[in-house]
Design a protein around this motif. Structure first.
Motif, short mmCIF file in Angstrom:
data_model
loop_
_atom_site.label_atom_id
_atom_site.label_comp_id
_atom_site.label_asym_id
_atom_site.label_seq_id
_atom_site.Cartn_x
_atom_site.Cartn_y
_atom_site.Cartn_z
N VAL B 29 0.84 -1.20 0.00
CA VAL B 29 0.00 0.00 0.00
C VAL B 29 0.87 1.25 0.00
O VAL B 29 0.67 2.17 -0.81
CB VAL B 29 -0.96 0.01 1.21
N GLU B 30 1.86 1.29 0.88
CA GLU B 30 2.70 2.49 0.95
C GLU B 30 3.51 2.69 -0.33
O GLU B 30 3.66 3.81 -0.82
CB GLU B 30 3.62 2.43 2.17
N GLY B 31 3.99 1.59 -0.89
CA GLY B 31 4.75 1.69 -2.14
C GLY B 31 3.89 2.26 -3.26
O GLY B 31 4.34 3.13 -4.03
N MET B 32 2.65 1.80 -3.32
CA MET B 32 1.78 2.30 -4.37
C MET B 32 1.42 3.77 -4.13
O MET B 32 1.34 4.56 -5.08
CB MET B 32 0.52 1.45 -4.49
N LEU B 33 1.24 4.14 -2.86
CA LEU B 33 0.94 5.55 -2.55
C LEU B 33 2.09 6.46 -2.97
O LEU B 33 1.87 7.54 -3.55
CB LEU B 33 0.64 5.71 -1.06
N VAL B 34 3.31 6.01 -2.71
CA VAL B 34 4.49 6.81 -3.09
C VAL B 34 4.57 6.93 -4.61
O VAL B 34 4.80 8.02 -5.17
CB VAL B 34 5.77 6.18 -2.50
N ASP B 35 4.37 5.80 -5.31
CA ASP B 35 4.41 5.83 -6.78
C ASP B 35 3.33 6.75 -7.33
O ASP B 35 3.57 7.55 -8.25
CB ASP B 35 4.18 4.42 -7.34
N LEU B 36 2.12 6.61 -6.80
CA LEU B 36 1.01 7.43 -7.29
C LEU B 36 1.30 8.92 -7.06
O LEU B 36 1.04 9.74 -7.95
CB LEU B 36 -0.29 7.05 -6.57
N ALA B 37 1.81 9.24 -5.90
CA ALA B 37 2.12 10.65 -5.61
C ALA B 37 3.12 11.20 -6.63
O ALA B 37 3.02 12.35 -7.06
CB ALA B 37 2.64 10.80 -4.18
N ALA B 38 4.08 10.35 -7.03
CA ALA B 38 5.07 10.80 -8.02
C ALA B 38 4.41 11.07 -9.37
O ALA B 38 4.71 12.08 -10.03
CB ALA B 38 6.17 9.75 -8.15
N TYR B 39 3.53 10.19 -9.79
CA TYR B 39 2.81 10.41 -11.06
C TYR B 39 1.92 11.65 -10.97
O TYR B 39 1.83 12.44 -11.92
CB TYR B 39 1.96 9.18 -11.42
N ILE B 40 1.25 11.82 -9.84
CA ILE B 40 0.36 12.98 -9.67
C ILE B 40 1.17 14.26 -9.67
O ILE B 40 0.80 15.26 -10.29
CB ILE B 40 -0.47 12.81 -8.37
N ALA B 124 -5.63 9.79 -1.26
CA ALA B 124 -4.67 9.85 -0.16
C ALA B 124 -3.31 10.33 -0.65
O ALA B 124 -2.65 11.15 0.00
CB ALA B 124 -4.56 8.48 0.50
N ALA B 125 -2.89 9.84 -1.82
CA ALA B 125 -1.59 10.25 -2.37
C ALA B 125 -1.58 11.74 -2.66
O ALA B 125 -0.58 12.43 -2.40
CB ALA B 125 -1.28 9.44 -3.64
N THR B 126 -2.68 12.25 -3.20
CA THR B 126 -2.77 13.69 -3.49
C THR B 126 -2.70 14.51 -2.21
O THR B 126 -1.97 15.50 -2.13
CB THR B 126 -4.08 14.00 -4.24
N SER B 127 -3.46 14.08 -1.19
CA SER B 127 -3.45 14.81 0.08
C SER B 127 -2.05 14.91 0.65
O SER B 127 -1.61 15.98 1.09
CB SER B 127 -4.34 14.08 1.11
N ALA B 128 -1.35 13.79 0.64
CA ALA B 128 -0.01 13.77 1.24
C ALA B 128 0.98 14.55 0.38
O ALA B 128 1.87 15.23 0.91
CB ALA B 128 0.46 12.33 1.43
N LEU B 129 0.81 14.47 -0.94
CA LEU B 129 1.68 15.26 -1.84
C LEU B 129 1.52 16.75 -1.56
O LEU B 129 2.52 17.49 -1.44
CB LEU B 129 1.31 14.94 -3.30
N VAL B 130 0.29 17.19 -1.44
CA VAL B 130 0.03 18.61 -1.17
C VAL B 130 0.62 19.00 0.19
O VAL B 130 1.27 20.05 0.33
CB VAL B 130 -1.48 18.91 -1.23
N ALA B 131 0.41 18.12 1.18
CA ALA B 131 0.93 18.42 2.53
C ALA B 131 2.45 18.49 2.54
O ALA B 131 3.04 19.29 3.28
CB ALA B 131 0.44 17.37 3.52
N LYS B 132 3.09 17.67 1.70
CA LYS B 132 4.55 17.71 1.62
C LYS B 132 5.04 19.13 1.31
O LYS B 132 6.07 19.57 1.82
CB LYS B 132 5.02 16.73 0.54
N TYR B 133 4.27 19.85 0.49
CA TYR B 133 4.63 21.23 0.14
C TYR B 133 4.16 22.26 1.19
O TYR B 133 4.74 23.34 1.26
CB TYR B 133 4.02 21.61 -1.22
N LEU B 134 3.11 21.95 1.96
CA LEU B 134 2.47 22.99 2.76
C LEU B 134 2.56 22.80 4.28
O LEU B 134 2.35 23.75 5.03
CB LEU B 134 0.98 23.10 2.38
N MET B 135 2.84 21.59 4.73
CA MET B 135 2.77 21.33 6.17
C MET B 135 3.89 22.07 6.91
O MET B 135 4.92 22.41 6.32
CB MET B 135 2.86 19.83 6.45
N PRO B 136 3.68 22.31 8.22
CA PRO B 136 4.74 22.96 9.00
C PRO B 136 5.97 22.05 9.09
O PRO B 136 5.85 20.83 9.07
CB PRO B 136 4.10 23.17 10.38
#
Lengths: 355, 355
Positions: B29-40, B124-136
């Motif tokens: 699951v985590e591997g696919m989330l990371v891959d998806l975030a990269a494509y997104i 979920a991948a999109t949420s985390a990708l966006v947070a990577k740029y915006l979170m504290p």
């Protein structure tokens, strides 16, 4: 331990190309055209119940991909359809399609089906249904200009629904005409292969144009069209793609499916935006008149509308359940607890490990 | 004589729910989330290449059915997705989906896939990708409010992509929380079940809201949200459905996917049409800044956009061809002569008679 099976709510009936051929052969082509025309007529009659929107088109240099959704409040249907005139060169279909019917209350698909064949049938059924209301009395002869994949369906629909008994075929490619002549043998029609468009429309009560070039073409010029005929214009169905000379349009009474879509895609894209047109559904309900004189030229500026596909989906959905011409696709995740999508994957994984 | 087989051009790879589970388990699951975030992320970076349109929604009293098309000029993708909050009561999913990827040059589909699971992952991948740029900076703790089907995917995406190590769960239904606690065991996260929303956000650097009621709700009130946090608001995603109090919005810097869609569907439907928002793709390209101070509240008003599904379709299309996790559907009519659709049916019929 065996792998978990897909839950019953995950399975959606799917009609493949082969399944659709089985249904067509079971009903007979003409039988299916007549049935489809009845479903389409029913839905034109209750036109005001439908949620209507112009189709969503993605244009590219080679063609177009469209989504055509509609709903009557109980069911929702959409069709995916492409139009790529050059596909012919690579052995592909100019037009392919598939469609989905869903239950509005749950949003769950209830049917997925090929619609390349079904679109060919519903387009022909719609043409003949419209002509039944608009053609001159006693019409017997139809000119069929453009002898591609749609042509035989058109001819048989006009035979079965309008009583046409003579077809005059013309195509710029004589091989296409020969193919249509061959396919229409023994179908109860007198079929005449013609060498020019002018020859094909001699004595024709109905003129059907169905060519596929994505460009402004002039399959019919004004001097070719005499008074009193019904023109069934199929091929002009996207921006930049028309078949008729503008002067024919201004001499005709024009009937359309859904004006906001036809003004963009149909023959009338050549005319001012306020040029008067009649919505066909109003002819079906009797709210307005169709043909009013023997000398009038009636023109169906057909582009294909989502309700016609909805009618076809509704028909196939009822028909297929009485047959075995479908498979079931494991399309919708159906965990024991709908909130436990994640757990479903993990349990499946444990099942695989144990198996 | 045997029945004609479907031609090779008729067959379209199909990934079922089971096939998707196999792919997920194969990648983790985590591997696919990371891959998806990269494509997104890649597709957000080339945002301007996409043909973008707000999704086409058919609303009904019980929910919504949407079509989400987009294209980058080479491939075309669309997703069918429903949202029916009451489906839970009949054991169905609130959200189910499937999608299609096609070749723009021919209009032919190249992949059909279930997207109920895939949407959960890409959201979920999109949420985390966006947070990577915006979170504290140094964020470690996330409050997860709403513990339904999406929640575990969110938690694991924030772990894998943002380095979150502590999750504070809350749902109005304690059974949902217990399900999430159970599913997240042994995944390398510290998981705390909380009794109230207030308790869940104590010490949280990131607040994710993901609830499903189709109504204006107030999952978070203004006094609950301290400075410096990142809010990932997932559940407000259609007209009349929001989760956050308006006062939180006016205190936050708001980041969105595609403003014309978010203004209709997102939390910002509560705000005037000209309220300033930042388009996330501009943060990815560096054209604009994301978080600029430690005290700023950043808010991702997520509604889900067609490009994210496109990225997911593109990823699965590449992944599945290295596996056997797909079937082939006989979806597209493929006669020997593309203009001879009619003859194909007749020849099939003769084959059946002879068989």
């Amino acid at each position: 331990m065996s792998l978990p099976k897909p839950g019953p709510m995950s399975l959606v009936p799917f009609v493949s190309v082969e399944g659709m051929m089985q249904l067509i052969l079971q009903q007979g082509v003409e039988g299916m055209l007549v049935d489809l025309a009845a479903y389409i007529e029913d839905d034109f009659r209750r036109w005001e119940q439908f949620d209507k929107t112009p189709r969503i088109a993605a244009h590219s240099p080679e063609g177009v991909i469209e989504l055509m959704p509609t709903s009557d409040g109980r069911s929702y249907g959409f069709k995916y359809v492409n139009g790529h005139p050059k596909n012919f060169q690579s052995g592909r279909q100019t037009v392919t399609a598939f469609g989905v019917l869903s239950d509005v209350d749950t949003g769950y698909p209830v049917l997925i089906t090929e619609m390349t064949l079904l679109t060919a049938l519903r387009t022909a059924a719609t043409s003949a249904l419209v002509a039944k209301y608009l053609m001159p009395k006693g019409a017997r002869t139809m000119a069929m200009i453009g002898n591609g994949a749609q042509s035989e369906f058109q001819c048989l629909a006009f035979k079965a629904i309008c009583g046409i008994d003579t077809i005059r075929l013309y195509d710029i490619d004589p091989n296409a005409t020969q193919k249509a002549v061959h396919n229409l043998q023994g179908k109860g029609l007198t079929v005449v292969a013609c060498k020019t468009g002018e020859e094909a429309i001699e004595g024709a009560d109905i003129i059907t144009t169905c060519t596929a070039d994505k460009q402004f073409a002039t399959i019919l010029t004004d001097n070719m069209v005499g008074s009193g005929v019904h023109i069934n214009a199929i091929g002009g169905d996207c921006p930049g793609k028309t078949e008729l000379h503008r002067d024919i349009l201004t001499r005709s009474d024009i009937f359309v499916e859904f004006p906001p879509q036809t003004r963009i895609e149909g023959e009338i894209q050549q005319l001012p935006e306020d040029h008067p047109v009649t919505e066909f559904w109003q002819v079906v309900t009797g709210a307005t008149k169709g043909r009013t004189s023997d000398r009038q030229i009636t023109l169906f500026d057909s582009v294909g509308f989502a309700t016609e596909d909805f009618s076809a989906l509704r028909y196939i959905n009822e028909l297929v359940r009485q047959s075995d011409a479908f498979q079931k696709l494991d399309l919708l995740a159906d965990p024991d607890d709908p909130r436990d999508l994640f757990g479903m994957i993990e349990r499946y994984g444990r099942g695989m490990d144990a198996a």
